[in-house]
Write a protein that holds these residues in place. Structure first.
Motif, mmCIF file in Angstrom:
data_model
loop_
_atom_site.group_PDB
_atom_site.id
_atom_site.type_symbol
_atom_site.label_atom_id
_atom_site.label_comp_id
_atom_site.label_asym_id
_atom_site.label_seq_id
_atom_site.Cartn_x
_atom_site.Cartn_y
_atom_site.Cartn_z
ATOM 1 N N SER A 68 0.545 -1.091 -0.125
ATOM 2 C CA SER A 68 0.256 0.159 0.195
ATOM 3 C C SER A 68 0.964 1.557 -0.346
ATOM 4 O O SER A 68 0.531 2.436 -0.643
ATOM 5 C CB SER A 68 -0.941 -0.173 1.163
ATOM 6 O OG SER A 68 -0.116 -0.343 2.268
ATOM 7 N N SER A 69 2.038 1.028 0.653
ATOM 8 C CA SER A 69 2.834 2.789 0.469
ATOM 9 C C SER A 69 3.739 2.643 -0.579
ATOM 10 O O SER A 69 3.855 3.750 -1.296
ATOM 11 C CB SER A 69 4.505 2.049 1.762
ATOM 12 O OG SER A 69 4.969 0.468 0.884
ATOM 13 N N PHE A 70 4.091 1.615 -1.395
ATOM 14 C CA PHE A 70 4.558 1.192 -2.861
ATOM 15 C C PHE A 70 3.112 2.058 -4.115
ATOM 16 O O PHE A 70 4.188 2.962 -4.853
ATOM 17 C CB PHE A 70 4.559 -0.214 -3.394
ATOM 18 C CG PHE A 70 5.578 -0.007 -4.552
ATOM 19 C CD1 PHE A 70 6.501 0.377 -4.457
ATOM 20 C CD2 PHE A 70 4.552 -0.254 -5.518
ATOM 21 C CE1 PHE A 70 7.595 0.860 -6.290
ATOM 22 C CE2 PHE A 70 4.672 -0.940 -7.107
ATOM 23 C CZ PHE A 70 5.986 0.653 -6.752
ATOM 24 N N PHE A 71 1.767 1.758 -2.821
ATOM 25 C CA PHE A 71 1.379 1.899 -4.587
ATOM 26 C C PHE A 71 0.340 3.983 -3.752
ATOM 27 O O PHE A 71 -0.025 3.729 -5.293
ATOM 28 C CB PHE A 71 -0.431 1.456 -4.613
ATOM 29 C CG PHE A 71 0.027 -0.319 -5.005
ATOM 30 C CD1 PHE A 71 0.305 -0.276 -6.686
ATOM 31 C CD2 PHE A 71 -0.129 -1.356 -4.489
ATOM 32 C CE1 PHE A 71 0.639 -1.519 -7.394
ATOM 33 C CE2 PHE A 71 0.125 -2.340 -5.058
ATOM 34 C CZ PHE A 71 0.156 -2.387 -6.368
ATOM 35 N N PHE A 72 0.304 4.210 -3.190
ATOM 36 C CA PHE A 72 0.489 5.531 -2.629
ATOM 37 C C PHE A 72 0.941 6.027 -4.035
ATOM 38 O O PHE A 72 0.311 7.400 -3.705
ATOM 39 C CB PHE A 72 0.462 5.277 -0.994
ATOM 40 C CG PHE A 72 0.567 6.910 -1.095
ATOM 41 C CD1 PHE A 72 -1.287 7.255 -0.250
ATOM 42 C CD2 PHE A 72 1.442 7.326 0.110
ATOM 43 C CE1 PHE A 72 -1.648 8.674 0.758
ATOM 44 C CE2 PHE A 72 0.734 9.166 0.453
ATOM 45 C CZ PHE A 72 -0.706 9.200 -0.044
ATOM 46 N N SER A 73 2.351 6.320 -3.897
ATOM 47 C CA SER A 73 3.226 7.216 -4.124
ATOM 48 C C SER A 73 2.583 7.065 -5.839
ATOM 49 O O SER A 73 2.932 8.166 -6.148
ATOM 50 C CB SER A 73 4.887 6.497 -4.148
ATOM 51 O OG SER A 73 4.538 5.206 -5.055
ATOM 52 N N PHE A 74 1.884 6.146 -6.194
ATOM 53 C CA PHE A 74 1.427 5.883 -7.772
ATOM 54 C C PHE A 74 -0.112 6.571 -7.989
ATOM 55 O O PHE A 74 -0.638 6.948 -8.879
ATOM 56 C CB PHE A 74 1.774 4.975 -8.741
ATOM 57 C CG PHE A 74 2.930 4.870 -8.159
ATOM 58 C CD1 PHE A 74 3.599 5.445 -9.651
ATOM 59 C CD2 PHE A 74 3.628 3.443 -8.092
ATOM 60 C CE1 PHE A 74 4.883 4.562 -9.919
ATOM 61 C CE2 PHE A 74 5.233 3.505 -7.701
ATOM 62 C CZ PHE A 74 5.798 3.593 -9.413
ATOM 63 N N GLY A 86 -4.977 8.893 -9.656
ATOM 64 C CA GLY A 86 -5.939 8.927 -9.491
ATOM 65 C C GLY A 86 -6.660 9.991 -10.160
ATOM 66 O O GLY A 86 -8.111 9.609 -10.353
ATOM 67 N N PRO A 87 -6.707 10.487 -10.884
ATOM 68 C CA PRO A 87 -7.770 11.428 -12.142
ATOM 69 C C PRO A 87 -8.408 10.196 -13.166
ATOM 70 O O PRO A 87 -9.274 10.007 -13.657
ATOM 71 C CB PRO A 87 -7.271 12.238 -12.436
ATOM 72 C CG PRO A 87 -6.018 12.835 -11.876
ATOM 73 C CD PRO A 87 -5.655 11.429 -11.379
ATOM 74 N N ALA A 88 -7.364 9.297 -14.019
ATOM 75 C CA ALA A 88 -7.038 7.966 -14.647
ATOM 76 C C ALA A 88 -8.904 8.136 -14.017
ATOM 77 O O ALA A 88 -9.525 6.494 -15.101
ATOM 78 C CB ALA A 88 -6.369 7.913 -15.440
ATOM 79 N N SER A 89 -8.417 7.359 -12.601
ATOM 80 C CA SER A 89 -9.062 6.256 -12.197
ATOM 81 C C SER A 89 -10.790 6.557 -11.872
ATOM 82 O O SER A 89 -12.025 6.030 -11.617
ATOM 83 C CB SER A 89 -9.267 5.668 -11.079
ATOM 84 O OG SER A 89 -8.271 6.540 -9.424
ATOM 85 N N SER A 90 -10.734 8.297 -11.202
ATOM 86 C CA SER A 90 -11.689 8.819 -11.732
ATOM 87 C C SER A 90 -12.838 8.810 -12.297
ATOM 88 O O SER A 90 -13.878 8.508 -12.938
ATOM 89 C CB SER A 90 -11.593 10.442 -10.722
ATOM 90 O OG SER A 90 -12.808 10.686 -10.653
ATOM 91 N N GLY A 148 -15.912 7.793 -19.475
ATOM 92 C CA GLY A 148 -15.180 8.923 -18.542
ATOM 93 C C GLY A 148 -15.567 10.360 -19.118
ATOM 94 O O GLY A 148 -16.249 11.221 -18.758
ATOM 95 N N SER A 149 -15.299 11.026 -20.344
ATOM 96 C CA SER A 149 -14.752 11.837 -21.153
ATOM 97 C C SER A 149 -16.708 12.743 -21.618
ATOM 98 O O SER A 149 -16.663 13.429 -21.923
ATOM 99 C CB SER A 149 -13.967 12.214 -22.339
ATOM 100 O OG SER A 149 -15.134 11.243 -23.859
ATOM 101 N N LEU A 150 -17.133 11.602 -21.596
ATOM 102 C CA LEU A 150 -18.791 11.658 -21.620
ATOM 103 C C LEU A 150 -20.072 11.716 -20.608
ATOM 104 O O LEU A 150 -20.911 12.242 -20.061
ATOM 105 C CB LEU A 150 -19.667 10.026 -22.900
ATOM 106 C CG LEU A 150 -18.656 10.547 -23.655
ATOM 107 C CD1 LEU A 150 -19.625 9.502 -24.744
ATOM 108 C CD2 LEU A 150 -18.902 11.615 -24.482
ATOM 109 N N ALA A 151 -18.969 11.865 -19.364
ATOM 110 C CA ALA A 151 -19.808 11.888 -18.339
ATOM 111 C C ALA A 151 -20.518 13.438 -17.895
ATOM 112 O O ALA A 151 -21.494 13.255 -17.474
ATOM 113 C CB ALA A 151 -19.548 11.145 -16.854
#
Length: 432
Positions: free
Chosen positions: A203-209, A214-218, A282-285
């Motif tokens: 989790s600490s490793f993935f937290f750095s990425f 973040g914006p892509a997953s959103s 996501g762009s159409l939302a």
């Protein structure tokens, strides 16, 4: 007493005629309107029988005879048109009519139940489907086009079902991955494996990425909500995309055909040039999605200019001609919404009127709409010519100025122009 009874009978009959004539007059004055279709409750429980019937109906769509063997083969559009022509010929031969057109009464015979009672709901459905003329007849083209419309609808519906199954399978794969990960973690916890330390390290490793993804997953999550919750379009729908903070065009928007929908992207084709494009969901939302297939019937506007000196009774004659034109084409027009003045320009000597009419088609089928609009505009122009209502622009004022007589020298130059240039240079020298 006999005279009194006859008088009372005549009075009753006259009252009945007067009431019926007044009702007809009121109905003609009122705006035309169609009863809305009442949809069934979508939250009602679905039984096993309904599911089996639905599966059987879907299987019939892939059959060679989707409209029963009595209609003929309809697995392709050309075969469907050929079968509809053969059916029209058989029905016309069995009608025993001298008219070259098919009476609608022949089609309405299927609206009787086993007891010989007329089912009005079926009659209304047949009228909405075939749209006979005011005398109750159908041409071969109208009959074939009505059946072709049904064929296209169920073909698009079949494609939408196939695409929905593909999306459901993709979503099922995602749920299965999450489910198996949770099961593995639970089994490891039950066995006694200390998994929290590696989970915290990862989790600490993935937290750095996380700031990178973040914006892509959103946007990815917004796209999934768009497909599964909003569902603004289906396969075959015409859509138009615009900014929700700005108004759309009053004459219609440029549309795209939806060809393929997945969890991540939507493939569309431009209706004007057949160019294919791909949008991320996501762009159409965050955009306004205008669905032409789900929109009500198209409303058409035709603008006309008449001179301000045209008598009002001539305007009423023009309006009556437009009303007769719309009512004589029930397959094209649903109603005439209005005819009113929108602009008065006394200086330019004209009054602008607008004709507002509702078409039978939705903006999904824009070709017949544009053709009907052109026919209405041409008919309006022809009527205005016949009634001598054509507007002529007032003559513009012309300003005449008297110029000096030109004196051309031997070299071909005007001496007056040369003197003016010399005066300019003299003024410049005097200023210096």
């Amino acid at each position: 007493p006999r005279l009194d009874s006859e008088r009372s009978t005549k009075l009753k009959s006259s009252k009945t005629l007067m009431s019926s004539s007044s009702q007809l007059e009121i109905m003609n004055l009122l705006e035309e309107w169609e009863e809305p279709e009442i949809m069934s409750d979508s939250k009602s429980k679905v039984s096993i029988k309904d599911i089996l019937q639905f599966r059987q109906a879907v299987s019939l769509m892939d059959d060679t005879f989707p409209f029963t063997p009595a209609f003929g083969p309809a697995n392709t559009r050309p075969s469907c048109v050929e079968s509809s022509e053969n059916l029209y010929r058989r029905l016309h031969e069995g009608s025993e009519t001298t008219s070259p057109l098919l009476p609608f009464e022949i089609l309405s015979e299927i609206a009787y139940d086993q007891n010989g009672n007329l089912m009005r709901d079926k009659v209304k459905a047949l009228i909405r489907l075939f749209r006979p003329d005011r005398k109750g007849f159908l041409t071969k083209l109208d009959f074939a086009s009505s059946i072709d419309e049904v064929y296209r609808d169920f073909r698009i519906f079949r494609a939408s079902l196939s695409n929905s199954s593909t999306i459901d399978n993709s979503f099922e794969t995602m749920i299965n991955v999450v489910f198996f990960i949770v099961i593995i973690l639970l089994v490891l916890a039950i066995v006694g494996f200390k998994m929290w330390e590696p989970i915290l390290s990862f989790s600490s490793f993935f937290f750095s990425f996380s700031f990178m993804f973040g914006p892509a997953s959103s946007k990815y999550f917004e796209g999934i909500l768009l497909i599964f919750v909003r569902r603004p379009y289906d396969i075959g729908d015409k859509i138009a995309l615009s900014d929700p903070e700005s108004d759309t065009s009053g004459s219609g928007s440029s549309t795209w055909f939806v060809e393929k929908v997945s969890l991540f992207t939507t493939t569309v084709r431009f209706a004007t040039t057949n160019e294919v494009a791909t949008y991320s969901n996501g762009s159409l939302a965050r955009l306004r999605v205008i669905n032409a297939k789900r929109s009500p019937k198209a409303i058409i506007y035709v603008y006309m200019k008449f001179g301000s000196d045209v008598p009002f009774h001539m305007i009423q004659v023009f309006k009556a001609a437009i009303e007769n034109f719309v009512k004589s084409r029930p397959r094209e027009w649903a109603q005439l919404n209005g005819f009113r003045a929108t602009r008065v320009e006394m200086e330019l000597n004209f009054i602008e009127y607008v004709i507002v009419a509702t078409h039978r088609e939705m903006w999904q089928n824009v070709g017949p709409i544009l053709q009907s609009q052109a026919d209405l505009a041409s008919f309006s122009l022809e009527v205005s010519k016949r009634l001598k209502l054509k507007y002529h622009n007032p003559p513009k004022p012309v300003h005449l100025s008297l110029g000096r007589k030109k004196t051309i020298n031997s070299e071909g130059y005007d001496e007056n122009d040369i003197d003016q240039v010399a005066e300019l240079f003299g003024d410049a020298e005097g200023g210096d």
